[in-house]
Design an enzyme around this catalytic site. Sequence first.
Site, PDB file in Angstrom:
ATOM      1  N   GLU A 155     -24.978 -11.432  20.843  1.00  0.00           N
ATOM      2  CA  GLU A 155     -24.743 -12.028  22.156  1.00  0.00           C
ATOM      3  C   GLU A 155     -24.766 -13.552  22.013  1.00  0.00           C
ATOM      4  OE1 GLU A 155     -27.180 -10.319  25.227  1.00  0.00           O
ATOM      5  OE2 GLU A 155     -27.291 -12.210  26.309  1.00  0.00           O
TER       6      GLU A 155
ATOM      7  N   SER B 292     -32.095 -12.949  23.976  1.00  0.00           N
ATOM      8  CA  SER B 292     -31.699 -11.769  23.204  1.00  0.00           C
ATOM      9  C   SER B 292     -30.545 -12.096  22.265  1.00  0.00           C
ATOM     10  CB  SER B 292     -31.280 -10.639  24.149  1.00  0.00           C
ATOM     11  OG  SER B 292     -32.396 -10.215  24.875  1.00  0.00           O
TER      12      SER B 292
HETATM   13  C1  FAD Z   1     -36.003 -17.589  26.638  1.00  0.00           C
HETATM   14  C2  FAD Z   1     -34.629 -17.086  26.985  1.00  0.00           C
HETATM   15  C3  FAD Z   1     -34.483 -15.973  27.810  1.00  0.00           C
HETATM   16  C4  FAD Z   1     -33.203 -15.508  28.135  1.00  0.00           C
HETATM   17  N1  FAD Z   1     -33.089 -14.422  28.964  1.00  0.00           N
HETATM   18  C5  FAD Z   1     -31.873 -13.958  29.293  1.00  0.00           C
HETATM   19  C6  FAD Z   1     -31.735 -12.844  30.179  1.00  0.00           C
HETATM   20  O1  FAD Z   1     -32.699 -12.302  30.697  1.00  0.00           O
HETATM   21  N2  FAD Z   1     -30.473 -12.406  30.454  1.00  0.00           N
HETATM   22  C7  FAD Z   1     -29.373 -13.009  29.931  1.00  0.00           C
HETATM   23  O2  FAD Z   1     -28.245 -12.574  30.227  1.00  0.00           O
HETATM   24  N3  FAD Z   1     -29.468 -14.075  29.099  1.00  0.00           N
HETATM   25  C8  FAD Z   1     -30.686 -14.562  28.765  1.00  0.00           C
HETATM   26  N4  FAD Z   1     -30.800 -15.658  27.939  1.00  0.00           N
HETATM   27  C9  FAD Z   1     -29.589 -16.273  27.368  1.00  0.00           C
HETATM   28  C10 FAD Z   1     -29.035 -17.458  28.182  1.00  0.00           C
HETATM   29  O3  FAD Z   1     -30.068 -18.079  28.917  1.00  0.00           O
HETATM   30  C11 FAD Z   1     -27.935 -17.039  29.130  1.00  0.00           C
HETATM   31  O4  FAD Z   1     -26.846 -16.487  28.431  1.00  0.00           O
HETATM   32  C12 FAD Z   1     -27.445 -18.220  29.983  1.00  0.00           C
HETATM   33  O5  FAD Z   1     -26.774 -17.707  31.097  1.00  0.00           O
HETATM   34  C13 FAD Z   1     -26.539 -19.191  29.227  1.00  0.00           C
HETATM   35  O6  FAD Z   1     -26.307 -20.314  30.056  1.00  0.00           O
HETATM   36  P1  FAD Z   1     -26.137 -21.786  29.454  1.00  0.00           P
HETATM   37  O7  FAD Z   1     -25.778 -22.690  30.558  1.00  0.00           O
HETATM   38  O8  FAD Z   1     -27.341 -22.156  28.671  1.00  0.00           O
HETATM   39  O9  FAD Z   1     -24.897 -21.574  28.510  1.00  0.00           O
HETATM   40  P2  FAD Z   1     -24.568 -22.239  27.072  1.00  0.00           P
HETATM   41  O10 FAD Z   1     -25.549 -21.688  26.090  1.00  0.00           O
HETATM   42  O11 FAD Z   1     -24.502 -23.709  27.194  1.00  0.00           O
HETATM   43  O12 FAD Z   1     -23.136 -21.662  26.832  1.00  0.00           O
HETATM   44  C14 FAD Z   1     -22.926 -20.267  26.733  1.00  0.00           C
HETATM   45  C15 FAD Z   1     -21.417 -20.020  26.751  1.00  0.00           C
HETATM   46  O13 FAD Z   1     -20.922 -20.336  28.052  1.00  0.00           O
HETATM   47  C16 FAD Z   1     -19.813 -21.236  27.940  1.00  0.00           C
HETATM   48  N5  FAD Z   1     -19.805 -22.079  29.128  1.00  0.00           N
HETATM   49  C17 FAD Z   1     -20.848 -22.766  29.657  1.00  0.00           C
HETATM   50  N6  FAD Z   1     -20.453 -23.429  30.765  1.00  0.00           N
HETATM   51  C18 FAD Z   1     -19.134 -23.159  30.926  1.00  0.00           C
HETATM   52  C19 FAD Z   1     -18.149 -23.554  31.881  1.00  0.00           C
HETATM   53  N7  FAD Z   1     -18.435 -24.374  32.892  1.00  0.00           N
HETATM   54  N8  FAD Z   1     -16.887 -23.068  31.747  1.00  0.00           N
HETATM   55  C20 FAD Z   1     -16.567 -22.236  30.717  1.00  0.00           C
HETATM   56  N9  FAD Z   1     -17.451 -21.852  29.774  1.00  0.00           N
HETATM   57  C21 FAD Z   1     -18.724 -22.296  29.884  1.00  0.00           C
HETATM   58  C22 FAD Z   1     -20.089 -22.016  26.665  1.00  0.00           C
HETATM   59  O14 FAD Z   1     -18.900 -22.616  26.151  1.00  0.00           O
HETATM   60  C23 FAD Z   1     -20.631 -20.909  25.772  1.00  0.00           C
HETATM   61  O15 FAD Z   1     -19.561 -20.175  25.221  1.00  0.00           O
HETATM   62  C24 FAD Z   1     -32.065 -16.163  27.611  1.00  0.00           C
HETATM   63  C25 FAD Z   1     -32.214 -17.303  26.792  1.00  0.00           C
HETATM   64  C26 FAD Z   1     -33.492 -17.758  26.493  1.00  0.00           C
HETATM   65  C27 FAD Z   1     -33.640 -18.989  25.640  1.00  0.00           C
END
Ligand code: FAD
Length: 327
Positions: free
Chosen positions: A321, A249
Amino acid sequence: MIQDLINELKKSDIEYSEDEPLAQKSTFKIGGKARLFVAPKDTKSFITTLRKTVDSNTKFFILGGGSNVVFPDGTYDGAIISTQNLNKITTEIEPLDANTIYVTCQAGTPISSFINYCIKNSLTGAEQFAGLPGSVGGATFMNARCFEKSISDILHKTEHFTISKKYDDNEANPQIVETPFNAADWDYKKSPFQHEKDDRSTERKLILSSTFKLIKAPDKDKEKIESECKKYISARIDKGHFKFPSAGSVFKNNRDFGEPSGAIIDKAGLCGTKIGNAQIAPFHGNFIVNIGNATADDIKQLVKFTQNRVKKLYGFCLEPEIIFIEN
Ligand SMILES: Cc1cc2nc3c(=O)[nH]c(=O)nc-3n(C[C@H](O)[C@H](O)[C@H](O)COP(=O)(O)OP(=O)(O)OC[C@H]3O[C@@H](n4cnc5c(N)ncnc54)[C@H](O)[C@@H]3O)c2cc1C
């Protein structure tokens, strides 16, 4: 600046790469290169890397699974520090109640590994997060919300490290802080780890691990837990989540708007709108998809276009977001 950091990493035997391609490190499959990419192999080298990064005044970005970020098109002139190697899972049993299990995941643990661990050990409570891309640290930072359940709903405690210029340079005593879950610090898509958009901020809380409170189900319920998880994954597949590269999203929902952001965008007739190779998914108003070599700029422009149209039509200001990482 960056050369000082490279010299320091060499001295500490911490592996790094230069001019690392970024596109494959995000679910959007967008982005140029990082001047420096480091994936520390354990907590100690993660902390050392961060300290040296701040000390050398190098800008940095902490990367989890890359499922909520848009990397810039050119070269990110700083260090991308990945948690990918911090991926251990441990369990603790609540002494007074053998049915309550605390599962601690290091920040880089993929959500899929956490879910598989729950299935394998017949632990219930986290099924809604099955199919969520990314890492435990990213989900904690974002306070990810899936099928009406937020990460904060199952959180027991977190462990973080505060990065600051004023640290006490004592390797044996890093400032690792354990914080019990406190509901007042959390809200819809809000966590106490979020910060103002300033890569060089010297007061940043970096998540090392999250501990979740789960219930131990009888072993015979393992299949039930697994089929619940599969149900949530199927629901995502049916909604087209994995059809194209995306970051999920694009805009947060806002109760005051009366409808989810996706429905508002759909009602505004914007589904299918394209800028360059970025498109508002024809099947999901709140997804922007990369339909082939989209650039970060395509995404940015499409986000702005959507915000402007929705503002003009309904007076609402949609809040993104997804996180744009600036050069
Ligand atoms: C197909 C798809 C479906 C999705 N569905 C959802 C859903 O249903 N609900 C939802 O909420 N999101 C959803 N998302 C978004 C995403 O998956 C989430 O926000 C997810 O939790 C991000 O995790 P990440 O490890 O990929 O973070 P990243 O994308 O790598 O980072 C996100 C943020 O977190 C910070 N961060 C990461 N690790 C740390 C750490 N250890 N300490 C401090 N900061 C940190 C990063 O600096 C950045 O600011 C979706 C994404 C996709 C592609």
